[in-house]
Design a protein around this motif. Structure first.
Motif, mmCIF file in Angstrom:
data_model
loop_
_atom_site.group_PDB
_atom_site.id
_atom_site.type_symbol
_atom_site.label_atom_id
_atom_site.label_comp_id
_atom_site.label_asym_id
_atom_site.label_seq_id
_atom_site.Cartn_x
_atom_site.Cartn_y
_atom_site.Cartn_z
ATOM 1 N N GLY A 94 25.589 86.060 -37.823
ATOM 2 C CA GLY A 94 25.317 84.628 -37.773
ATOM 3 C C GLY A 94 25.046 84.116 -36.385
ATOM 4 O O GLY A 94 24.419 84.797 -35.560
ATOM 5 N N LEU A 95 25.552 82.908 -36.118
ATOM 6 C CA LEU A 95 25.325 82.219 -34.853
ATOM 7 C C LEU A 95 26.639 81.660 -34.326
ATOM 8 O O LEU A 95 27.435 81.126 -35.102
ATOM 9 C CB LEU A 95 24.329 81.060 -35.032
ATOM 10 N N ASP A 96 26.841 81.776 -33.020
ATOM 11 C CA ASP A 96 28.038 81.233 -32.389
ATOM 12 C C ASP A 96 27.638 80.574 -31.079
ATOM 13 O O ASP A 96 27.351 81.244 -30.097
ATOM 14 C CB ASP A 96 29.065 82.337 -32.126
ATOM 15 N N TYR A 97 27.607 79.234 -31.089
ATOM 16 C CA TYR A 97 27.183 78.477 -29.909
ATOM 17 C C TYR A 97 28.367 77.947 -29.102
ATOM 18 O O TYR A 97 28.198 77.162 -28.180
ATOM 19 C CB TYR A 97 26.298 77.305 -30.333
ATOM 20 N N HIS A 98 29.574 78.384 -29.464
ATOM 21 C CA HIS A 98 30.755 77.969 -28.722
ATOM 22 C C HIS A 98 30.814 78.690 -27.377
ATOM 23 O O HIS A 98 30.648 79.908 -27.316
ATOM 24 C CB HIS A 98 32.017 78.298 -29.521
ATOM 25 N N GLY A 99 31.035 77.948 -26.306
ATOM 26 C CA GLY A 99 31.288 78.575 -25.019
ATOM 27 C C GLY A 99 30.124 78.655 -24.065
ATOM 28 O O GLY A 99 30.245 79.250 -22.996
ATOM 29 N N PHE A 100 28.984 78.059 -24.436
ATOM 30 C CA PHE A 100 27.887 78.027 -23.474
ATOM 31 C C PHE A 100 28.322 77.212 -22.249
ATOM 32 O O PHE A 100 28.885 76.137 -22.378
ATOM 33 C CB PHE A 100 26.630 77.423 -24.096
ATOM 34 N N THR A 111 18.364 85.230 -28.759
ATOM 35 C CA THR A 111 18.797 86.593 -29.102
ATOM 36 C C THR A 111 19.686 86.573 -30.339
ATOM 37 O O THR A 111 19.549 87.426 -31.232
ATOM 38 C CB THR A 111 19.547 87.227 -27.921
ATOM 39 N N GLN A 112 20.582 85.602 -30.403
ATOM 40 C CA GLN A 112 21.428 85.475 -31.591
ATOM 41 C C GLN A 112 20.583 85.274 -32.848
ATOM 42 O O GLN A 112 20.821 85.913 -33.878
ATOM 43 C CB GLN A 112 22.391 84.299 -31.428
ATOM 44 N N LYS A 113 19.603 84.374 -32.766
ATOM 45 C CA LYS A 113 18.764 84.104 -33.930
ATOM 46 C C LYS A 113 17.983 85.337 -34.355
ATOM 47 O O LYS A 113 17.844 85.632 -35.552
ATOM 48 C CB LYS A 113 17.793 82.954 -33.621
ATOM 49 N N LYS A 114 17.453 86.058 -33.374
ATOM 50 C CA LYS A 114 16.665 87.257 -33.671
ATOM 51 C C LYS A 114 17.467 88.262 -34.500
ATOM 52 O O LYS A 114 17.001 88.746 -35.536
ATOM 53 C CB LYS A 114 16.210 87.906 -32.367
ATOM 54 N N TRP A 115 18.685 88.563 -34.047
ATOM 55 C CA TRP A 115 19.455 89.596 -34.721
ATOM 56 C C TRP A 115 20.154 89.078 -35.969
ATOM 57 O O TRP A 115 20.462 89.864 -36.885
ATOM 58 C CB TRP A 115 20.418 90.252 -33.749
ATOM 59 N N PHE A 116 20.385 87.791 -36.035
ATOM 60 C CA PHE A 116 20.858 87.185 -37.284
ATOM 61 C C PHE A 116 19.806 87.373 -38.372
ATOM 62 O O PHE A 116 20.098 87.906 -39.458
ATOM 63 C CB PHE A 116 21.145 85.703 -37.050
ATOM 64 N N LYS A 117 18.583 87.008 -38.076
ATOM 65 C CA LYS A 117 17.510 87.158 -39.060
ATOM 66 C C LYS A 117 17.287 88.620 -39.425
ATOM 67 O O LYS A 117 17.041 88.959 -40.584
ATOM 68 C CB LYS A 117 16.220 86.532 -38.528
ATOM 69 N N ARG A 118 17.372 89.485 -38.417
ATOM 70 C CA ARG A 118 17.127 90.912 -38.682
ATOM 71 C C ARG A 118 18.188 91.472 -39.621
ATOM 72 O O ARG A 118 17.884 92.287 -40.512
ATOM 73 C CB ARG A 118 17.117 91.689 -37.356
#
Length: 262
Positions: A94-100, A111-118
């Motif tokens: 999935g996606l984790d936007y905590h901690g940017f 990068t998160q989106k790419k491998w989530f979709k993959r």
């Protein structure tokens, strides 16, 4: 008959007494557990636990916080692990936007989106359900899930659901499930109460995310599946139904989403 649909007994928190804890679960009413991988090593360990214990099943996947150096070779490993007869899902992904802005090694959103979709594509290739991790990423997660749903993604659990009633209803409309654990018992939480009141039991599963997120009165302790009756009872209270109905429905739902036949 309680099904813990999301646990991490491979975690180092259980290194000293893993077998003892797991051996205690059946006598505490925990009849099935899905151990969920968050990286390659954890995915391998999840499969090993599923092979060792009859009432354990496995999910294999790479968490968004661990996808920075992910390659197609990792997809090949996950595909192989998913071939085990006890592997019932791809996850958690999935996606984790905590901690940017806080963590220097935080994986960037693209990068998160790419491998989530993959990994969603892998789940569709293998016809496996998915377990979704989403933190501080409601809109992007929902948009990607809608996109993949249109492409034929069948079954999903939105693990540790923490978003709005509206988001919950959209996932339910796609036929997906929402996972609830210890957070529903915390004093002062209101959002999940409203969500639970708004969605049908047919779309709810129980989970611990152990060793994390232990329910009250065990908050901040190491969590384990034997605490799930506390979650069951709180959901029953919120929905105005019996604990037995919550237990029965969530058991059915867990087996349905993971396609386990008694």
């Amino acid at each position: 008959m309680i099904f813990d649909t999301h646990a991490h007994y491979d975690d180092i928190a259980f290194d000293k007494d893993r077998d003892e804890v797991i051996d205690s679960l059946l006598k505490n009413g925990i009849n099935r557990v899905c151990n969920v991988g968050a990286r390659i090593e954890g995915s391998r360990n999840s499969v090993e636990l599923a092979d060792k214990y009859d009432f354990f099943y496995a999910a294999v996947g790479i968490h968004p916080d661990d996808c920075k150096d992910m390659t197609e070779a990792d997809i090949d490993i996950l595909r192989e692990l998913a071939g085990n007869k006890k592997t019932v899902a791809i996850g958690e992904i999935g996606l984790d936007y905590h901690g940017f802005g806080v963590y220097e090694d935080k994986v960037d959103k693209e990068t998160q989106k790419k491998w989530f979709k993959r990994q969603l594509e892998l789940s569709m290739e293998l016809d496996k359900p998915v377990i979704i991790h989403s933190r501080n990423a409601s809109e992007d997660t929902l948009n990607i899930m809608k996109e993949m749903h249109q492409k034929g993604l069948k079954d999903a659990i939105i693990h540790c659901f923490s978003y709005s009633q509206e988001a919950a209803k959209q996932y339910v409309a796609m036929g997906y499930y929402l996972g609830f654990g210890g957070v529903v018992t915390y004093e002062g939480q209101r959002k999940l109460t409203k969500v639970l009141q708004a969605v049908p039991m047919d779309n709810i599963v129980l989970e611990t995310d152990c060793p994390y997120l232990a329910p009250a009165p065990h908050r901040y302790e190491r969590n384990n599946s034997s605490y799930l009756p506390l979650v069951r009872d709180k959901i029953a209270e919120i929905k105005g139904i019996s604990p037995e109905e919550v237990e029965e429905k969530s058991w059915i739902n867990g087996n349905r989403i993971y396609r386990i036949k008694d």
